[in-house]
Design a protein around this motif. Structure first.
Motif, PDB file in Angstrom:
ATOM      1  N   GLN A  96       0.825  -1.207   0.000  1.00  0.00           N
ATOM      2  CA  GLN A  96       0.000   0.000   0.000  1.00  0.00           C
ATOM      3  C   GLN A  96       0.862   1.262   0.000  1.00  0.00           C
ATOM      4  OE1 GLN A  96      -2.340  -1.044   3.480  1.00  0.00           O
ATOM      5  NE2 GLN A  96      -4.163  -1.349   2.201  1.00  0.00           N
ATOM      6  N   ASP A  97       1.870   1.291   0.863  1.00  0.00           N
ATOM      7  CA  ASP A  97       2.741   2.466   0.956  1.00  0.00           C
ATOM      8  C   ASP A  97       3.512   2.703  -0.331  1.00  0.00           C
ATOM      9  OD1 ASP A  97       1.916   2.902   3.556  1.00  0.00           O
ATOM     10  OD2 ASP A  97       3.663   1.930   4.464  1.00  0.00           O
ATOM     11  N   LYS A  98       4.122   1.643  -0.857  1.00  0.00           N
ATOM     12  CA  LYS A  98       4.978   1.785  -2.043  1.00  0.00           C
ATOM     13  C   LYS A  98       4.170   2.180  -3.279  1.00  0.00           C
ATOM     14  CE  LYS A  98       8.943   0.752  -4.291  1.00  0.00           C
ATOM     15  NZ  LYS A  98      10.301   0.470  -3.972  1.00  0.00           N
ATOM     16  N   VAL A  99       2.999   1.564  -3.465  1.00  0.00           N
ATOM     17  CA  VAL A  99       2.169   1.895  -4.624  1.00  0.00           C
ATOM     18  C   VAL A  99       1.695   3.339  -4.543  1.00  0.00           C
ATOM     19  CG1 VAL A  99      -0.049   1.425  -5.748  1.00  0.00           C
ATOM     20  CG2 VAL A  99       1.469  -0.468  -5.142  1.00  0.00           C
ATOM     21  N   THR A 100       1.216   3.748  -3.370  1.00  0.00           N
ATOM     22  CA  THR A 100       0.755   5.134  -3.187  1.00  0.00           C
ATOM     23  C   THR A 100       1.893   6.117  -3.452  1.00  0.00           C
ATOM     24  OG1 THR A 100      -0.840   4.405  -1.532  1.00  0.00           O
ATOM     25  CG2 THR A 100      -0.288   6.741  -1.546  1.00  0.00           C
ATOM     26  N   GLN A 101       3.053   5.823  -2.896  1.00  0.00           N
ATOM     27  CA  GLN A 101       4.215   6.699  -3.033  1.00  0.00           C
ATOM     28  C   GLN A 101       4.670   6.815  -4.492  1.00  0.00           C
ATOM     29  OE1 GLN A 101       7.919   4.999  -1.687  1.00  0.00           O
ATOM     30  NE2 GLN A 101       8.542   6.963  -0.810  1.00  0.00           N
ATOM     31  N   GLN A 102       4.797   5.692  -5.181  1.00  0.00           N
ATOM     32  CA  GLN A 102       5.303   5.709  -6.552  1.00  0.00           C
ATOM     33  C   GLN A 102       4.330   6.384  -7.520  1.00  0.00           C
ATOM     34  OE1 GLN A 102       8.390   4.894  -7.756  1.00  0.00           O
ATOM     35  NE2 GLN A 102       8.814   4.820  -5.562  1.00  0.00           N
ATOM     36  N   VAL A 103       3.037   6.116  -7.371  1.00  0.00           N
ATOM     37  CA  VAL A 103       2.061   6.748  -8.261  1.00  0.00           C
ATOM     38  C   VAL A 103       2.051   8.257  -8.026  1.00  0.00           C
ATOM     39  CG1 VAL A 103      -0.397   6.952  -8.815  1.00  0.00           C
ATOM     40  CG2 VAL A 103       0.636   4.702  -8.562  1.00  0.00           C
ATOM     41  N   ALA A 104       2.086   8.685  -6.773  1.00  0.00           N
ATOM     42  CA  ALA A 104       2.106  10.115  -6.460  1.00  0.00           C
ATOM     43  C   ALA A 104       3.383  10.776  -6.969  1.00  0.00           C
ATOM     44  CB  ALA A 104       1.955  10.331  -4.959  1.00  0.00           C
ATOM     45  N   LEU A 105       4.508  10.091  -6.779  1.00  0.00           N
ATOM     46  CA  LEU A 105       5.798  10.639  -7.188  1.00  0.00           C
ATOM     47  C   LEU A 105       5.891  10.783  -8.705  1.00  0.00           C
ATOM     48  CD1 LEU A 105       8.733  11.390  -6.253  1.00  0.00           C
ATOM     49  CD2 LEU A 105       9.309   9.011  -6.752  1.00  0.00           C
ATOM     50  N   MET A 106       5.430   9.787  -9.423  1.00  0.00           N
ATOM     51  CA  MET A 106       5.619   9.784 -10.872  1.00  0.00           C
ATOM     52  C   MET A 106       4.532  10.518 -11.641  1.00  0.00           C
ATOM     53  SD  MET A 106       7.131   5.958 -11.410  1.00  0.00           S
ATOM     54  CE  MET A 106       7.615   6.237 -13.105  1.00  0.00           C
ATOM     55  N   THR A 107       3.334  10.663 -11.063  1.00  0.00           N
ATOM     56  CA  THR A 107       2.229  11.262 -11.822  1.00  0.00           C
ATOM     57  C   THR A 107       1.618  12.486 -11.154  1.00  0.00           C
ATOM     58  OG1 THR A 107       0.538   9.914 -10.746  1.00  0.00           O
ATOM     59  CG2 THR A 107       1.584   9.009 -12.740  1.00  0.00           C
ATOM     60  N   ASP A 108       1.924  12.712  -9.892  1.00  0.00           N
ATOM     61  CA  ASP A 108       1.338  13.795  -9.106  1.00  0.00           C
ATOM     62  C   ASP A 108      -0.176  13.610  -8.918  1.00  0.00           C
ATOM     63  OD1 ASP A 108       1.845  16.002  -7.530  1.00  0.00           O
ATOM     64  OD2 ASP A 108       1.306  17.438  -9.109  1.00  0.00           O
ATOM     65  N   LEU A 109      -0.640  12.366  -9.027  1.00  0.00           N
ATOM     66  CA  LEU A 109      -2.050  12.058  -8.784  1.00  0.00           C
ATOM     67  C   LEU A 109      -2.217  11.577  -7.346  1.00  0.00           C
ATOM     68  CD1 LEU A 109      -2.871  10.143 -12.080  1.00  0.00           C
ATOM     69  CD2 LEU A 109      -3.649  12.431 -11.446  1.00  0.00           C
ATOM     70  N   THR A 110      -3.417  11.757  -6.802  1.00  0.00           N
ATOM     71  CA  THR A 110      -3.706  11.347  -5.439  1.00  0.00           C
ATOM     72  C   THR A 110      -4.344   9.967  -5.433  1.00  0.00           C
ATOM     73  OG1 THR A 110      -4.055  13.652  -4.819  1.00  0.00           O
ATOM     74  CG2 THR A 110      -4.901  11.983  -3.318  1.00  0.00           C
ATOM     75  N   VAL A 111      -3.749   9.071  -4.671  1.00  0.00           N
ATOM     76  CA  VAL A 111      -4.298   7.727  -4.508  1.00  0.00           C
ATOM     77  C   VAL A 111      -5.007   7.694  -3.160  1.00  0.00           C
ATOM     78  CG1 VAL A 111      -3.759   5.270  -4.310  1.00  0.00           C
ATOM     79  CG2 VAL A 111      -2.464   6.705  -5.896  1.00  0.00           C
ATOM     80  N   SER A 112      -6.307   7.464  -3.175  1.00  0.00           N
ATOM     81  CA  SER A 112      -7.074   7.468  -1.922  1.00  0.00           C
ATOM     82  C   SER A 112      -7.054   6.107  -1.239  1.00  0.00           C
ATOM     83  CB  SER A 112      -8.517   7.891  -2.178  1.00  0.00           C
ATOM     84  OG  SER A 112      -9.135   7.014  -3.088  1.00  0.00           O
ATOM     85  N   GLU A 113      -6.911   5.041  -2.027  1.00  0.00           N
ATOM     86  CA  GLU A 113      -6.868   3.713  -1.417  1.00  0.00           C
ATOM     87  C   GLU A 113      -6.154   2.723  -2.321  1.00  0.00           C
ATOM     88  OE1 GLU A 113     -11.052   1.622  -2.143  1.00  0.00           O
ATOM     89  OE2 GLU A 113     -11.290   3.623  -1.270  1.00  0.00           O
ATOM     90  N   VAL A 114      -5.451   1.797  -1.654  1.00  0.00           N
ATOM     91  CA  VAL A 114      -4.821   0.675  -2.333  1.00  0.00           C
ATOM     92  C   VAL A 114      -5.330  -0.573  -1.628  1.00  0.00           C
ATOM     93  CG1 VAL A 114      -2.671  -0.492  -2.910  1.00  0.00           C
ATOM     94  CG2 VAL A 114      -2.763   2.005  -2.947  1.00  0.00           C
ATOM     95  N   ASN A 115      -6.148  -1.328  -2.314  1.00  0.00           N
ATOM     96  CA  ASN A 115      -6.730  -2.550  -1.754  1.00  0.00           C
ATOM     97  C   ASN A 115      -5.878  -3.738  -2.184  1.00  0.00           C
ATOM     98  OD1 ASN A 115      -9.103  -1.152  -0.736  1.00  0.00           O
ATOM     99  ND2 ASN A 115      -9.657  -0.945  -2.886  1.00  0.00           N
ATOM    100  N   VAL A 116      -5.283  -4.421  -1.212  1.00  0.00           N
ATOM    101  CA  VAL A 116      -4.420  -5.554  -1.499  1.00  0.00           C
ATOM    102  C   VAL A 116      -5.232  -6.830  -1.301  1.00  0.00           C
ATOM    103  CG1 VAL A 116      -2.313  -6.778  -0.872  1.00  0.00           C
ATOM    104  CG2 VAL A 116      -2.386  -4.271  -0.764  1.00  0.00           C
TER     105      VAL A 116
END
Length: 146
Positions: A96-116
């Motif tokens: 959850q942390d890594k996916v949220t971080q990488q998507v935000a870092l690379m696209t500047d989009l906000t991830v509200s949830e990552v369901n594993v």
């Protein structure tokens, strides 16, 4: 996410034009990020993914689904198989942390949830030893006959 063909980045200065990202790009980013976590054995994919891999095509977005939410944030579902012995809650939290971080870092989009979604546990393969003199593992009788 099938209804949206692209995601438009909102930036303050759009004098040079707008920036669009295909949803598959974000799925690839999330898939690579999840696959880098220790304890993740492999990503869960569809039949099409499996057939593609047999033909030599690697699909980095395997096991990732992306959803646009009403509040202009993203929800990401990640389907994984974990290694036997991995601490499931810890590995899932890292994903959850890594996916949220990488998507935000690379696209500047906000991830509200990552369901594993843990689809299974992969056990280590045991090495099988085959005796060339006894291929079928038959036991010999005491008088030397089978």
């Amino acid at each position: 996410m099938a209804e949206d063909s692209t995601i438009i980045l909102n930036s303050d200065d759009q004098s040079l034009g707008k920036i669009q990202i295909a949803p598959r790009v974000i799925e690839i980013i999330a898939g690579i990020a999840a696959n880098e976590i220790d304890g993740v054995s492999k990503m869960h994919g569809s039949l099409a993914n499996n057939v593609g891999e047999l033909l030599g095509r690697s699909d980095r977005r395997r096991g990732v689904k992306l959803f646009n939410k009403d509040d202009q944030t993203l929800a990401i579902d990640v389907d994984v198989y974990l290694d036997y012995g991995a601490q499931l809650p810890n590995v899932a939290a890292e994903i959850q942390d890594k996916v949220t971080q990488q998507v935000a870092l690379m696209t500047d989009l906000t991830v509200s949830e990552v369901n594993v979604h843990v689809q299974g546990v992969v056990t280590p393969k045991e090495e099988q030893v085959v005796d060339p003199d006894n291929l079928f593992g038959q036991e010999e009788s005491e008088d030397g006959e089978d």
